[in-house]
Scaffold this motif. Sequence first.
Motif, mmCIF file in Angstrom:
data_model
loop_
_atom_site.group_PDB
_atom_site.id
_atom_site.type_symbol
_atom_site.label_atom_id
_atom_site.label_comp_id
_atom_site.label_asym_id
_atom_site.label_seq_id
_atom_site.Cartn_x
_atom_site.Cartn_y
_atom_site.Cartn_z
ATOM 1 N N GLY A 61 20.422 20.951 66.384
ATOM 2 C CA GLY A 61 19.854 21.346 65.148
ATOM 3 C C GLY A 61 19.310 22.360 64.904
ATOM 4 N N PHE A 62 19.497 23.091 63.815
ATOM 5 C CA PHE A 62 19.001 24.450 63.642
ATOM 6 C C PHE A 62 18.509 24.854 61.994
ATOM 7 N N THR A 63 17.379 25.817 61.991
ATOM 8 C CA THR A 63 17.069 26.012 60.597
ATOM 9 C C THR A 63 16.443 27.454 60.835
ATOM 10 N N PHE A 64 16.397 27.964 59.590
ATOM 11 C CA PHE A 64 15.591 29.318 59.470
ATOM 12 C C PHE A 64 14.763 29.095 58.440
ATOM 13 N N VAL A 65 13.258 29.969 58.550
ATOM 14 C CA VAL A 65 12.429 29.739 57.469
ATOM 15 C C VAL A 65 11.470 30.965 57.577
ATOM 16 N N ARG A 66 10.633 31.377 56.646
ATOM 17 C CA ARG A 66 9.541 32.271 56.479
ATOM 18 C C ARG A 66 8.761 31.876 55.665
ATOM 19 N N ASP A 67 7.368 31.630 56.107
ATOM 20 C CA ASP A 67 6.128 31.607 55.202
ATOM 21 C C ASP A 67 6.192 30.026 54.699
ATOM 22 N N ALA A 68 6.782 29.082 55.546
ATOM 23 C CA ALA A 68 6.980 27.470 55.156
ATOM 24 C C ALA A 68 5.774 26.885 54.645
ATOM 25 N N ILE A 69 4.451 27.249 55.266
ATOM 26 C CA ILE A 69 3.309 26.938 54.587
ATOM 27 C C ILE A 69 2.952 27.220 53.354
ATOM 28 N N ARG A 76 8.027 20.567 58.727
ATOM 29 C CA ARG A 76 7.773 19.725 59.784
ATOM 30 C C ARG A 76 8.445 18.411 59.529
ATOM 31 N N GLU A 77 8.575 17.984 58.285
ATOM 32 C CA GLU A 77 9.447 16.528 58.037
ATOM 33 C C GLU A 77 10.943 16.937 58.349
ATOM 34 N N ALA A 78 11.133 17.951 58.003
ATOM 35 C CA ALA A 78 12.727 18.484 58.107
ATOM 36 C C ALA A 78 13.011 18.265 59.709
ATOM 37 N N ILE A 90 16.685 24.395 67.053
ATOM 38 C CA ILE A 90 16.400 25.883 67.042
ATOM 39 C C ILE A 90 15.775 26.366 65.716
ATOM 40 N N VAL A 91 14.484 26.763 65.702
ATOM 41 C CA VAL A 91 13.919 27.219 64.647
ATOM 42 C C VAL A 91 13.837 28.741 64.403
ATOM 43 N N ASN A 92 14.649 29.378 63.568
ATOM 44 C CA ASN A 92 14.365 30.922 63.519
ATOM 45 C C ASN A 92 13.539 31.385 62.560
ATOM 46 N N ILE A 93 12.366 31.693 62.893
ATOM 47 C CA ILE A 93 11.248 32.068 61.847
ATOM 48 C C ILE A 93 11.049 33.625 61.959
ATOM 49 N N GLY A 94 11.200 33.689 60.618
ATOM 50 C CA GLY A 94 10.962 35.307 60.123
ATOM 51 C C GLY A 94 9.504 35.760 60.120
ATOM 52 N N ASP A 95 9.535 37.125 59.741
ATOM 53 C CA ASP A 95 8.283 37.700 59.784
ATOM 54 C C ASP A 95 7.309 37.084 58.712
ATOM 55 N N VAL A 101 4.490 29.339 62.531
ATOM 56 C CA VAL A 101 4.685 29.489 63.818
ATOM 57 C C VAL A 101 3.850 28.425 64.523
ATOM 58 N N ALA A 102 2.422 28.274 64.260
ATOM 59 C CA ALA A 102 1.652 27.404 64.740
ATOM 60 C C ALA A 102 1.965 25.924 64.466
ATOM 61 N N MET A 103 2.392 25.837 63.273
ATOM 62 C CA MET A 103 2.798 24.401 62.680
ATOM 63 C C MET A 103 3.899 23.860 63.373
ATOM 64 N N VAL A 104 4.968 24.633 63.771
ATOM 65 C CA VAL A 104 6.096 24.224 64.557
ATOM 66 C C VAL A 104 5.741 24.058 65.881
ATOM 67 N N GLU A 105 4.930 24.974 66.631
ATOM 68 C CA GLU A 105 4.683 24.576 67.790
ATOM 69 C C GLU A 105 3.662 23.661 67.923
ATOM 70 N N GLY A 106 2.752 22.955 66.962
ATOM 71 C CA GLY A 106 2.113 21.859 67.036
ATOM 72 C C GLY A 106 2.924 20.651 66.828
#
Length: 176
Positions: A61-69, A76-78, A90-95, A101-106
């Motif tokens: 599975g994979f996605t990309f995101v920036r500033d999701a919160i 998180r639900e996705a 795989i989660v590609n997190i932009g600047d 990042v903390a939310m995904v790690e959580g």
Amino acid sequence: ISSANPTEARQPGRSSSSSRAIIATDRPKASSNPARTIPAQEPCRNDRQGALMADTPAISGFTFVRDAIRLDYPLREAILSALPLVSEFIVNIGDCTDDTVAMVEGIGDPGIRIIRSVWDPSRFVHGATNADQTNLALDECSSPWCLYLQADEVLHEQDYGRIREAVRKYDRREDV
């Protein structure tokens, strides 16, 4: 699975993902309304360890995101909606300027791997950045089958069987 340093930012490059089958979703976007998002749940470990998917080829599975919160994406639900189907996510997190990042790690699932990237503002025109960031995440996938979810999409558990069946059905076809 190759390990990417989560603190190392990646720049977009040429994609080498042309030999992968991508499962795109056509489900409606998830609502950012908390009353309509899926409840928090533990990922189905037995499924990803192969106990329930022994006859199904591996799926990344994979996605990309920036500033999701900050942007109120149900990331998180996705991710949680895809974990029962995939061997890795795989989660590609932009600047980011928030705690994405903390939310995904959580989420705390060992199948989730975060890669970091820097978005080039000159590529924002015509969705070029979206393509770049999608390809960076796709290139990190280790399975021949890849499930792409955008940060505002979720899978319904009733679709898991259909997705697995499609992967089994088309796995040996050279034209897919």
